[in-house]
Design a protein around this motif. Structure first.
Motif, PDB file in Angstrom:
ATOM      1  N   LYS A   1       0.771  -1.294  -0.058  1.00 28.20           N
ATOM      2  CA  LYS A   1       0.020   0.002  -0.011  1.00 28.20           C
ATOM      3  C   LYS A   1       0.677   1.273  -0.047  1.00 28.20           C
ATOM      4  O   LYS A   1       0.563   2.284   0.498  1.00 28.20           O
ATOM      5  CB  LYS A   1      -1.035   0.094   1.181  1.00 28.20           C
ATOM      6  CG  LYS A   1      -1.949  -1.141   1.294  1.00 28.20           C
ATOM      7  CD  LYS A   1      -3.367  -0.929   1.178  1.00 28.20           C
ATOM      8  CE  LYS A   1      -4.357  -2.113   1.456  1.00 28.20           C
ATOM      9  NZ  LYS A   1      -3.987  -3.026   0.452  1.00 28.20           N
ATOM     10  N   VAL A   2       2.040   1.107  -0.717  1.00 27.89           N
ATOM     11  CA  VAL A   2       2.668   2.318  -0.805  1.00 27.89           C
ATOM     12  C   VAL A   2       2.557   2.928  -2.029  1.00 27.89           C
ATOM     13  O   VAL A   2       2.389   4.160  -2.307  1.00 27.89           O
ATOM     14  CB  VAL A   2       4.393   1.762  -0.613  1.00 27.89           C
ATOM     15  CG1 VAL A   2       5.295   2.926  -1.144  1.00 27.89           C
ATOM     16  CG2 VAL A   2       4.924   1.221   0.591  1.00 27.89           C
ATOM     17  N   SER A   3       2.461   2.016  -3.095  1.00 33.99           N
ATOM     18  CA  SER A   3       2.192   2.504  -4.349  1.00 33.99           C
ATOM     19  C   SER A   3       0.666   2.711  -4.808  1.00 33.99           C
ATOM     20  O   SER A   3       0.044   2.104  -4.106  1.00 33.99           O
ATOM     21  CB  SER A   3       2.642   1.612  -5.401  1.00 33.99           C
ATOM     22  OG  SER A   3       4.002   1.316  -5.105  1.00 33.99           O
ATOM     23  N   PRO A   4       0.359   3.471  -5.536  1.00 31.11           N
ATOM     24  CA  PRO A   4      -1.158   3.656  -6.105  1.00 31.11           C
ATOM     25  C   PRO A   4      -1.572   2.401  -6.739  1.00 31.11           C
ATOM     26  O   PRO A   4      -0.824   1.675  -7.440  1.00 31.11           O
ATOM     27  CB  PRO A   4      -1.038   4.840  -7.206  1.00 31.11           C
ATOM     28  CG  PRO A   4       0.317   5.186  -7.498  1.00 31.11           C
ATOM     29  CD  PRO A   4       1.179   4.567  -6.391  1.00 31.11           C
ATOM     30  N   ALA A   5      -2.817   2.084  -6.455  1.00 30.84           N
ATOM     31  CA  ALA A   5      -3.267   1.001  -6.917  1.00 30.84           C
ATOM     32  C   ALA A   5      -3.494   1.035  -8.636  1.00 30.84           C
ATOM     33  O   ALA A   5      -3.600   1.798  -9.123  1.00 30.84           O
ATOM     34  CB  ALA A   5      -4.872   0.562  -6.491  1.00 30.84           C
TER      35      ALA A   5
END
Ligand code: GLY
Length: 451
Positions: free
Chosen positions: A373-377
């Motif tokens: 959940k660090v990068s955008p989905a």
């Protein structure tokens, strides 16, 4: 992973060095060319190719007291030593075997015109040759030519030649100035900027011992970087695409490097870039060098404790990439938008180019980033589509078990106390360092590029 020499052609530099120069010599050839130009028929009408508008100068300060001047434009390599050579001094020119003569000879003639003594050392570009033996060969050339501290080393070639020549410049007489003339897109936007120089070594003499990439090196800033767009005109499509992978890397973290708009620019201009539009290519090189110059000037030695990693953020995707790129027996199939990738063979066998491995590493990092959940989905999917359109691999066949690849990642220079550190693409086009990522996340990320 060997970086292949360019395709053989009639006017390539042979593996053997041209003879040394002392004064102007190649007049005979120029005369022969002039005589051959007798007027016969009017030349066919051609639409002139657009040229990069002008010589563009960028200067940045990698460290106090140092300044790197970057020149971007056409037909600039002959100017490589201008203003840096002492009268009656010497230059050692380190070149890639297989470079077109048209890129090297004008430089040698320019050195002749200034009365500079020169010698040429030829490097066959491959990861195996990025070695202590090649380094010693270059140093021996410098010693034979009695080069002094005030003399100049000039490298003309891809990342391997630039990295080894840079290390030779750092070591010879405890440091001489050097100029890098990168001739691949990857070397222009990454390897030539920032002063990282290195060779690979193995931890043992066992023939099967893994090649440890860039383990021995030094920070030594070039006095000048010359990006001659003519070099890109003859660069094989596969190598051009590999260079774009490093630009995509910059795009993913542009928000941490003062250029949050780079990724959108890359997406919009991709067709012009893959068509090798020279103006777009010059803009691409300038924009990426400015970005990297900002990062390196702020944290030359990769010592920043900031959560984005400082200079370390430029290693996005590289922990995965280094573990994959020297693996034997990999193959991949060009996928996605075949109108852009059609110049590539449908199936490419053999070792990956560094940039190809970086593209895969970026995908792994985006996959891990989404899981944490660090990068955008959706980032990994959109990135996969973009890399495929560029003509880069997005999955490889023949990968060993992911546990084995993960073991190789421990050799990465960012490992601390035996624990991995990963750079991940975060929201807002930022970079984020993750310490000791969960093993299952790393394994799933590797599996995401398995063909
Ligand atoms: N290629 C990454 C760096 O120069 O730091």
């Amino acid at each position: 992973m060997p970086t292949k020499a360019r395709k053989p052609a009639s006017k390539r530099v042979p593996a053997k060095a041209p003879s040394r120069g002392a004064a102007a010599r190649p007049k005979g050839r120029a005369k022969a060319v002039a005589q051959a130009r007798a007027p016969v028929a009017p030349p066919p009408i051609r639409t002139p190719k657009p040229k990069p508008s002008a010589k563009l100068k960028i200067a940045f300060k990698p460290r106090a007291g140092d300044i790197t001047e970057v020149l971007i434009g056409s037909a600039l390599i002959p100017e490589a030593g201008e203003g840096l050579l002492r009268s009656g001094g010497a230059a050692l020119v380190v070149i890639d075997a297989g470079l077109p003569r048209s890129l090297v000879e004008p430089l040698l003639r320019a050195l002749d015109r200034t009365g500079t003594r020169w010698d040429v050392a030829v490097v066959t570009p491959s990861e195996e040759n990025k070695s202590l033996a090649t380094l010693e060969d270059i140093l021996s050339h410098a010693a034979r030519g009695r080069m002094e501290r005030g003399d100049l080393l000039i490298a003309v070639g891809g990342g391997v030649a630039c990295d080894v020549a840079g290390l030779a410049a750092a070591l010879y007489r405890r440091g001489v100035r050097h100029v890098l003339c990168p001739t691949t897109l990857l070397a222009m936007v990454d390897a030539s900027v920032g002063g990282k120089t290195a060779v690979n070594i193995r931890a043992s003499r066992e023939p099967k011992a893994a090649l440890l990439k860039n383990l021995v090196g030094a920070f030594h800033q070039p006095a000048r970087v010359v990006c001659d767009m003519q070099a890109l005109e003859t660069l094989p499509a596969r190598h051009f695409a590999a260079g774009l992978a490093e630009c995509v890397k910059h795009g993913l973290i542009g928000g941490s490097c003062g250029d949050a708009g780079l990724m959108d620019w890359l997406t919009k201009n991709r067709p012009r870039l893959t068509a090798r539009d020279p103006v777009a290519c010059a803009d691409l090189v300038a924009r990426n060098i400015r970005l990297k110059g900002r990062v390196v000037s702020a944290d030359e030695r990769e010592a920043s404790p900031k959560p984005d990693g400082g200079r370390m953020m430029l290693n996005l995707g590289h922990t995965f990439a280094h573990a994959i790129e020297t693996l034997p027996g990999l193959s991949w199939r060009a996928a996605g938008d075949r109108t852009d990738a059609q110049h590539l063979a449908a199936v490419t066998l053999g070792p990956l180019l560094h940039g190809e491995a970086v593209g895969l590493g970026l995908l792994c990092a985006a996959h891990a980033g989404e899981r944490l959940k660090v990068s955008p989905a959706g980032l990994a999917d959109s990135l996969r589509a973009m890399l495929a359109r560029i003509g880069l691999p997005t999955r490889v066949e023949g990968l060993p078990p992911s546990e084995h690849v993960a073991e190789r990642m421990i050799d990465d220079k960012k490992t601390q106390g035996g624990r991995l550190r990963l750079i991940l693409p975060a929201k807002g086009r930022k970079a984020k360092v993750i310490h000791a990522p969960p093993r299952d996340v790393v394994i799933a990320a590797i599996n995401s590029v398995r063909g």
